[in-house]
Design a protein around this motif. Structure first.
Motif, mmCIF file in Angstrom:
data_model
loop_
_atom_site.group_PDB
_atom_site.id
_atom_site.type_symbol
_atom_site.label_atom_id
_atom_site.label_comp_id
_atom_site.label_asym_id
_atom_site.label_seq_id
_atom_site.Cartn_x
_atom_site.Cartn_y
_atom_site.Cartn_z
ATOM 1 N N LEU A 466 3.614 -5.767 -1.371
ATOM 2 C CA LEU A 466 3.942 -5.052 -0.211
ATOM 3 C C LEU A 466 2.942 -4.090 0.189
ATOM 4 O O LEU A 466 2.611 -3.884 1.491
ATOM 5 C CB LEU A 466 5.069 -4.100 -0.366
ATOM 6 N N GLU A 467 2.213 -3.530 -0.685
ATOM 7 C CA GLU A 467 1.028 -2.686 -0.435
ATOM 8 C C GLU A 467 -0.223 -3.549 0.332
ATOM 9 O O GLU A 467 -1.029 -2.921 1.182
ATOM 10 C CB GLU A 467 0.500 -2.169 -1.856
ATOM 11 N N ARG A 470 1.108 -4.412 3.775
ATOM 12 C CA ARG A 470 1.151 -3.048 4.671
ATOM 13 C C ARG A 470 -0.103 -2.483 4.813
ATOM 14 O O ARG A 470 -0.384 -1.321 5.631
ATOM 15 C CB ARG A 470 2.484 -2.170 4.132
ATOM 16 N N GLY A 471 -1.265 -2.756 4.167
ATOM 17 C CA GLY A 471 -2.513 -2.206 4.208
ATOM 18 C C GLY A 471 -2.993 -2.347 5.856
ATOM 19 O O GLY A 471 -2.748 -3.575 6.325
ATOM 20 N N GLY A 472 -3.773 -1.507 6.109
ATOM 21 C CA GLY A 472 -4.223 -1.535 7.723
ATOM 22 C C GLY A 472 -5.365 -2.259 7.741
ATOM 23 O O GLY A 472 -5.605 -2.789 9.036
ATOM 24 N N PRO A 476 -7.928 -7.231 0.375
ATOM 25 C CA PRO A 476 -9.047 -7.493 -0.554
ATOM 26 C C PRO A 476 -9.015 -8.817 -1.234
ATOM 27 O O PRO A 476 -7.991 -9.111 -1.243
ATOM 28 C CB PRO A 476 -8.865 -6.421 -1.706
ATOM 29 N N ALA A 477 -10.161 -9.155 -1.919
ATOM 30 C CA ALA A 477 -9.985 -10.388 -2.499
ATOM 31 C C ALA A 477 -9.559 -10.329 -3.842
ATOM 32 O O ALA A 477 -8.828 -11.754 -4.298
ATOM 33 C CB ALA A 477 -11.637 -11.025 -2.552
ATOM 34 N N ILE A 478 -9.462 -9.208 -4.600
ATOM 35 C CA ILE A 478 -8.828 -9.072 -5.940
ATOM 36 C C ILE A 478 -8.063 -8.109 -5.887
ATOM 37 O O ILE A 478 -8.395 -6.930 -5.420
ATOM 38 C CB ILE A 478 -10.012 -9.187 -6.914
ATOM 39 N N VAL A 479 -6.977 -8.336 -6.480
ATOM 40 C CA VAL A 479 -5.777 -7.151 -6.735
ATOM 41 C C VAL A 479 -5.399 -7.378 -8.143
ATOM 42 O O VAL A 479 -4.777 -8.383 -8.559
ATOM 43 C CB VAL A 479 -4.649 -7.105 -5.654
ATOM 44 N N ASP A 512 8.457 4.235 1.581
ATOM 45 C CA ASP A 512 7.623 4.026 0.562
ATOM 46 C C ASP A 512 8.030 2.747 -0.038
ATOM 47 O O ASP A 512 9.110 2.237 -0.002
ATOM 48 C CB ASP A 512 7.834 5.276 -0.491
ATOM 49 N N VAL A 513 6.630 1.948 -0.731
ATOM 50 C CA VAL A 513 7.035 0.728 -1.341
ATOM 51 C C VAL A 513 8.216 0.717 -2.531
ATOM 52 O O VAL A 513 8.682 -0.402 -2.802
ATOM 53 C CB VAL A 513 5.961 -0.131 -1.704
ATOM 54 N N ASP A 514 8.240 1.796 -2.987
ATOM 55 C CA ASP A 514 9.187 2.036 -4.199
ATOM 56 C C ASP A 514 10.759 1.893 -3.641
ATOM 57 O O ASP A 514 11.630 1.665 -4.566
ATOM 58 C CB ASP A 514 9.341 3.445 -4.778
ATOM 59 N N GLU A 515 10.840 1.898 -2.356
ATOM 60 C CA GLU A 515 12.180 1.580 -1.866
ATOM 61 C C GLU A 515 12.637 0.109 -1.906
ATOM 62 O O GLU A 515 13.632 -0.514 -1.712
ATOM 63 C CB GLU A 515 12.482 2.175 -0.503
#
Length: 832
Positions: A466-467, A470-472, A476-479, A512-515
């Motif tokens: 989700l992060e 939802r990033g603007g 990224p290539a790696i998480v 919040d993504v914690d939801e």
């Protein structure tokens, strides 16, 4: 008899004009997907109405529409258009719409009469997708009830035309000779221990060296495509060779590159899933390399879960793949299995309706007012168990009411083009102010995983994904050491944008993504999971349905008390969790409160041999809270005690000698008269609630049970007449000639025993009897040492004969005792 190509279109025109139904069987290369719709477009009987043609895949739908538009010298969206996910191109002049199969179901939901549509074509119907089967069943219902003039045409290269023709009411079957070119088939068995990717790469290199033209390699999935691509990229291929992956998750631009003709002077190797098996013609392909495998979803009604499985292709699919090499000219097909293995392949691919999750189907039918699928005509009807489970899920989601009919909430769910779980989540999220987050989550769950992990499963936490979504900025290539599939992220973001617009999500939402866990609990209320060992942190969970689930490695979710699982494989004994999110117990109590049950659990604990009384809050198999119950219902306590006694066994009860003898006397009386109470172990165990339960007041432990007076409990089962008869007919003792009262042994109800010393019976000529003189006692005559010396039911005969032999023996061993010559007149003695 197969018709020449030039005769097929006239035959189709006649059949559709006269019967409004037809089946076309045309081999690969016959061009049915593009030539037939265009040839029928100008039919007078259509009266200006549209043709809708169903394709099983988005790529095929787009490619077919583009090719037909090109033949007409137009753009897609003019005469020919398409409707696929995330891409609709139709205009006011569009008369031929190429759609994916799910689109027809939504069209029928919005307009059951299909006004403005004159012909529906089901292309590649042999694939038997769930949406195609449903679309045909609903179209047949439309023809029957609303539109007799609606024409239906099923087309395929490997279809069982007879069965489909019968379903269409005896439709004519038109078979084309086709124009496929000769294809040479070569078999290459796999060596023991060899991975399919290594074999496919090796055969591809050999084909490049030996054969002209482009090469199409069929592999089961995107992971195998990536590995074969890497092997070939490292193999120093000729400079004129281009590697082109092809699968459904690639961007449209890359898909177009794979199916476009190779530029002059260049060759192409297309690495494809079964997406290229039908409908698509990849210009220039002269060689097919077939791994013989396919990957698809399999739903288990037993677990309620869908998992991807890799299986052998059917013979029909293998023939379709082989035919790809003969579209443009003579070709070669390399099959990566032994020729004799052909006999082990299934003739046809199993219809999806027999293996799929039927929740979307059940919701579509409910929205159409159909609760019983047998109301429709199917080639293969939905399996009853899977369909019943699907309706049960819809009931949990609030889509169906107690009467089994669709609810207003269910109609709102059906209006959304997504799985019922996700539709329910999006609608329910509005009350929580979390619509935008729910749209992002739904888009994620509708796409393949955006994280890729080589050699190990990706972290299961959905919040990471989700992060990303939802990033603007660009992903990224790696998480977390996982490779990010940026194309998948892009598709998820686009789908989420569309659903946000459809749901009118607020731009001011700051969720919040914690939801995510709470939202997942709305979509997957049956997959809430509780950590098994609160102290272990080993990632083992218990699902609400009672099954086990486990994270494949130590992760942040491993320490969560509660999670909601979105994806797992359904294996035993514990399913592997692929996607999940944590959820707080307070959220579960708040959002699933109507499904949480409070119960007083009163049960027998065999470890401490006592009744335990607890108050528990349960969500299915999950115990959310557990506390002592101070004043349990006495009836529940008694029931638990009876369960404990049943588990211990009747023999474990505190039977006194008097109670045991009473049971034996009752067994004797029951042999004489079956109307007497049965005191056997089996009957007493089966009737504990009748004779024992009324005496358990205040008892909680086995020690309490051991203080019970079982003798008087059994005696209480007799009325006063039976008590009197028992003492008269089956006395406990009998007085013998010596004056002693001797106890009768009833352990054998067929032959009660009187054990008495021989000297106490002197002078007795009649064998003692009981039960109103009906039953002689079996007399065990004992020595002075109380050892049996004779067993008899005929005392008079014993005195006349056998006594003298016994006397000789006993006189020598017991010389101080009297052994008279005539026992009949001798005085009986208690002692010597």
């Amino acid at each position: 008899m197969p018709l020449p190509v030039e005769s097929v279109i006239p035959a189709l025109r006649r059949a559709l004009r006269d019967r409004r139904v037809a089946v076309l069987q045309a081999p690969p290369g016959a061009g049915k997907t593009t030539r037939v719709p265009l040839a029928l477009l100008d039919e007078a009987w259509l009266g200006g109405s549209r043709i809708v043609m169903l394709e099983p895949r988005r790529l095929a739908a787009r490619a077919a529409a583009a090719y037909m538009a090109r033949l007409l010298g137009e753009r897609v969206g003019d005469t020919v258009g398409h409707r696929v996910r995330l891409d609709t191109r139709v205009g006011p002049r569009t008369r031929l719409e190429v759609v994916t199969e799910g689109v027809l179901g939504r069209m029928l939901q919005e307009d059951p009469a299909l006004d403005g549509v004159g012909l529906v074509i089901f292309d590649e119907f042999h694939e038997r997708s769930l949406n195609a089967d449903l679309g045909l069943a609903l179209a047949l219902q439309t023809r029957q009830l609303l539109r007799e003039d609606l024409a239906l045409l099923a087309m395929s290269a490997t279809l069982d035309g007879t069965a489909v023709a019968a379903l269409l009411g005896g439709a004519p079957v038109i078979t084309s000779e086709g124009r496929a070119h000769a294809v040479e088939t070569r078999y290459i068995p796999r060596r023991a221990g060899q991975r399919i990717e290594a074999q496919a790469a090796a055969v591809t290199r050999e084909a490049l060296a030996r054969e002209p033209g482009d090469i199409l390699v069929f592999l089961p999935g995107a992971a195998e495509i990536r590995r074969v691509h890497a092997l070939l990229a490292d193999a120093a291929l000729p400079a004129d060779v281009t590697l082109a992956p092809l699968h459904g998750n690639l961007p449209l631009e890359q898909q177009d590159v794979a199916i476009a003709p190779s530029p002059p002077g260049r060759r192409k190797v297309v690495l494809s899933t079964s997406i290229a098996e039908t409908s698509l013609t990849i210009d220039g392909v002269r060689v097919v390399i077939d791994a013989g495998l396919a990957r698809g979803p399999r739903f288990s009604p037993r677990t309620g879960m869908t998992s991807l499985e890799t299986t052998r292709v059917s013979r029909a699919s293998a023939d379709q793949r082989r035919g790809r090499a003969g579209r443009m000219g003579p070709g070669v097909c390399w099959r990566l299995w032994a020729e004799h293995e052909n006999a082990q392949l299934l003739p046809h691919t199993t219809p999806e309706i027999l293996e799929a999750d039927l929740a979307p189907l059940a919701l579509t039918l409910a929205d159409a007012g159909i609760g019983d699928p047998t109301q429709l005509a199917w080639l293969d009807g939905p399996p009853p168990a899977a369909f019943a489970q699907a309706r049960e899920l819809l009931g949990q989601l609030g889509a169906l009411g107690g009467d089994g009919r669709i609810t207003p909430h269910g109609r709102r769910m059906a209006a959304l083009a997504m799985h019922p779980r996700l539709a329910h989540m999006l609608i329910a999220a509005r009350q929580l102010g979390l619509v935008a987050l729910a749209c992002d989550l739904a888009a994620l769950l509708g796409e393949r995983d955006v994280l890729r992990a080589e050699g190990m499963p990706a972290d299961a936490d959905l919040r990471l994904r989700l992060e990303l979504v939802r990033g603007g900025s660009d992903a990224p290539a790696i998480v977390h050491e996982h490779r990010v599939d940026r194309d998948a992220v892009r598709r998820v973001r686009e789908q989420a944008r569309q659903w946000r617009a459809q749901m009118r999500a607020s731009d001011r939402e700051e969720a919040d993504v914690d939801e995510a866990g709470m939202l997942l609990a709305l979509a997957y209320p049956d997959r809430v999971a509780q950590r098994r060992d609160r102290g272990a942190g080993d990632g083992r969970f218990l699902l609400r349905n009672g099954r086990g689930a486990v994270l494949s490695s130590a992760q942040a979710l491993s320490a969560s008390d509660y999670i909601v699982v979105a994806d797992l494989d359904g294996q035993r004994p514990e399913s592997r969790i692929f996607l999940a999110a944590p959820v707080a117990i307070e959220s579960l109590e708040r959002r699933l409160g109507d499904q949480i049950e409070d119960d007083a659990h009163v049960g027998w604990d065999p470890a401490i041999r006592s009744v335990l009384a607890r108050r528990r809050r349960r969500l299915g198999a999950l115990v959310l809270a557990d506390a002592p119950l101070r004043e349990p219902d006495p009836e529940l306590v008694a029931a638990a005690l009876l369960d404990g006694i049943a588990s211990e066994g009747i023999a474990a009860l505190p039977w006194s000698d008097a109670a045991r003898r009473l049971r034996e006397r009752l067994a004797f009386m029951a042999r004489l008269d079956p109307s007497w109470p049965d005191a056997s172990d089996a009957t007493l165990a089966a009737t504990l609630g009748e004779w024992l339960a009324p005496h358990l007041g205040g008892a909680r432990t086995w020690a309490d049970i051991e203080r019970l007076d079982l003798f008087h409990m059994l005696l209480a089962r007799l009325d006063w007449r039976q008590r009197a008869a028992l003492d008269e007919q089956a006395p406990t003792h009998i007085t013998v000639p010596s004056g002693s009262r001797i106890a009768i042994d009833y352990s054998d109800p067929d032959a009660p025993v009187l054990p008495v010393r021989l000297q106490e019976m002197f002078g007795c000529m009649e064998t003692p009897r009981i039960a109103g003189d009906r039953v002689p006692l079996t007399v065990h005559l004992l020595s002075p040492a109380h050892r049996p010396v004779q067993i008899t039911r005929d005392l008079a005969g014993f005195w006349r004969t056998t006594y003298f032999d016994v006397r000789k023996d006993l006189r020598g061993r017991y010389p101080k005792h009297q052994w008279p010559d005539d026992p009949v007149v001798a005085v009986p003695r208690r002692k010597r």
